[in-house]
Design a protein around this motif. Sequence first.
Motif, short mmCIF file in Angstrom:
data_model
loop_
_atom_site.label_atom_id
_atom_site.label_comp_id
_atom_site.label_asym_id
_atom_site.label_seq_id
_atom_site.Cartn_x
_atom_site.Cartn_y
_atom_site.Cartn_z
N GLU A 11 0.82 -1.20 0.00
CA GLU A 11 0.00 0.00 0.00
C GLU A 11 0.87 1.27 0.00
OE1 GLU A 11 -0.09 -1.55 4.38
OE2 GLU A 11 -2.03 -0.78 3.76
N PHE A 12 2.14 1.12 0.38
CA PHE A 12 3.02 2.29 0.43
C PHE A 12 3.18 2.94 -0.94
CE2 PHE A 12 5.20 3.20 4.47
CZ PHE A 12 4.53 2.28 5.26
N ASP A 14 0.99 3.83 -2.84
CA ASP A 14 -0.01 4.90 -2.98
C ASP A 14 0.31 6.12 -2.12
OD1 ASP A 14 -1.78 3.68 -4.83
OD2 ASP A 14 -2.41 2.32 -3.23
N LEU A 15 1.37 6.03 -1.34
CA LEU A 15 1.71 7.10 -0.41
C LEU A 15 2.70 8.07 -1.08
CD1 LEU A 15 0.75 7.26 2.55
CD2 LEU A 15 2.98 6.36 3.21
N PRO A 16 2.33 9.34 -1.21
CA PRO A 16 3.22 10.28 -1.93
C PRO A 16 4.69 10.26 -1.48
CG PRO A 16 1.11 11.30 -1.53
CD PRO A 16 1.07 9.97 -0.82
N PRO A 17 5.01 10.22 -0.18
CA PRO A 17 6.42 10.27 0.19
C PRO A 17 7.21 9.02 -0.21
CG PRO A 17 5.08 9.87 2.13
CD PRO A 17 4.13 10.20 1.01
N PHE A 18 6.51 7.98 -0.66
CA PHE A 18 7.21 6.78 -1.13
C PHE A 18 8.11 7.13 -2.32
CE2 PHE A 18 6.98 2.35 -3.09
CZ PHE A 18 7.73 1.75 -2.09
N PHE A 19 7.78 8.23 -3.01
CA PHE A 19 8.51 8.61 -4.22
C PHE A 19 9.63 9.62 -3.94
CE2 PHE A 19 4.66 6.65 -5.41
CZ PHE A 19 4.94 5.95 -6.59
N THR A 20 9.82 9.95 -2.68
CA THR A 20 10.96 10.76 -2.27
C THR A 20 11.89 9.84 -1.49
OG1 THR A 20 9.63 12.78 -2.09
CG2 THR A 20 11.72 12.73 -0.87
N GLN A 31 12.18 1.59 3.00
CA GLN A 31 11.61 2.08 1.74
C GLN A 31 12.19 1.33 0.55
OE1 GLN A 31 12.86 6.04 0.69
NE2 GLN A 31 11.03 6.41 -0.54
N LEU A 34 10.94 -2.12 0.23
CA LEU A 34 9.58 -2.12 -0.33
C LEU A 34 9.64 -1.88 -1.84
CD1 LEU A 34 7.59 -0.12 2.39
CD2 LEU A 34 7.31 -2.53 1.80
N LYS A 67 -2.04 8.57 -9.76
CA LYS A 67 -3.05 8.87 -8.74
C LYS A 67 -2.44 9.68 -7.59
CE LYS A 67 -6.35 6.58 -5.81
NZ LYS A 67 -6.17 5.47 -4.88
N LYS A 69 0.15 11.44 -7.92
CA LYS A 69 0.82 12.57 -8.57
C LYS A 69 2.29 12.66 -8.16
CE LYS A 69 -3.22 15.65 -8.44
NZ LYS A 69 -3.62 16.01 -7.10
N ARG A 70 2.94 11.53 -8.12
CA ARG A 70 4.35 11.51 -7.75
C ARG A 70 5.12 10.60 -8.71
NH1 ARG A 70 2.33 14.86 -5.12
NH2 ARG A 70 2.60 15.34 -2.90
N LYS A 71 6.40 10.94 -8.93
CA LYS A 71 7.28 10.04 -9.67
C LYS A 71 8.68 10.13 -9.09
CE LYS A 71 9.30 12.61 -13.26
NZ LYS A 71 9.56 12.77 -14.67
#
Lengths: 185, 253
Positions: A11-12, A14-20, A31, A34, A67, A69-71
Amino acid sequence: MESNQWSSPTEFWDLPPFFTIQPTDATREKQLSLWLQVVCHYCRAQRQYFIDISERMADSAPFHNAKAKRKLTLDGLRKICSYMVQHGHGVWMDEGQNRMAVFWRKPQEWAAAIYRWASDSGHLNSVETLFSLREGDDTRDQDFHGLPHEILLIALQALEGQGKAQIFRGSSSDHDGVKFFSQAA
Amino acid sequence: MRRGVGAARFAREKERDTRFEAVASQLTATRVAQAREHFDSFRLKLQEFALKHRDRINKDPVFRQKFCEMCAAIGVDPLISSRGFWSRLLGVGNFYSELGVQVLTICMATRPQNGGILELSECCHRVRRLRGNLAPPIDEGDIERAIERVAVLGHGGITVMKRRGKTTILSLPDELNPDQTIVLDLAHEKGHVSCRQLNEAFAWTKERSMAVLMVFLREGLVWVDTQVTAEEGGEALYWFPSLALSRLEEDDE
């Protein structure tokens, strides 16, 4: 296969900070582990075998989540790949480390699967071309069917290291061959 | 004629007092005896009830909660009373001890990703997964009761925080200071906070906000997000993973 049919194993994603990429060591370790799961899961589902450190790659799933809005940044992508290499789930294909082969199965696992097939289907002690292993009808129902030449070679080298096979170099990669040995119990 | 004057009167009054006292203490004794009798018969009834409904108490979360509520209302704690009497009778005491260990295990296991802040609903979900399908079902109330049980382990254990209609399980090495507590409180709203949010809510300076956020970041309670779009405010957001994930799930439903 469309990427939107894929759903992340964590589920992480979907979490925006997962992409930082996280600055705290323990959090970043978690991280990256994951991310390793996410990349292996995605590549397995999509039968994708290589990851390029490129904007194009960073713009597509699983490194881009529309969804949320992160990459990932290129630097983030590179850190994930380095982590995967470090943990045996990938290998750099070039000196500059811009292209990585993904091992959603580790080479030893591919090796074991290939050897099992060879032994179960009576292909021991005969020479097969790598091309027939990858593309042949005999392996169509196998997980390793369609494996790129480079990764197949790495897997077979693992078998060679165990004394279970020998690789013969042909005039071109399609003519490379392998002989599987029966194992003395 | 004056009545009851002198030594005879004192003697009479004294005798009367003595009689009153005797009657009073007799009455008290009777009441105590009655109360004890009531208590004994009540305890017997409760035992009978517990034995009769043992399976339901162990298997049905709603029924178990009602049973615990009933016991609490009359001041009996089925979990600790009579030196394991209930646990012998029901296995209920073991039930919560076991559950408490499972909750602690999950708090420890998820700490690398949530820093020790876990939503009760997520915890419940994970406990169910840990126990498997064959175990008797449990609900969030059971988890809270189990936490109360392990909370007696004291400082550095786990506590429950209820804010804005959400219940969160904290398993932190240190207690939160007042600034940290209100930031965590505010985070229950959106799952994340930023310097601007803190400034708007508490009129804090950037320095004061960052002091709290940097500790949270270092301790792994928050994940930083530096790709915040202009519509989202443009400045770094600090996310509490468990709080944010439970919000995402609610949005999906």
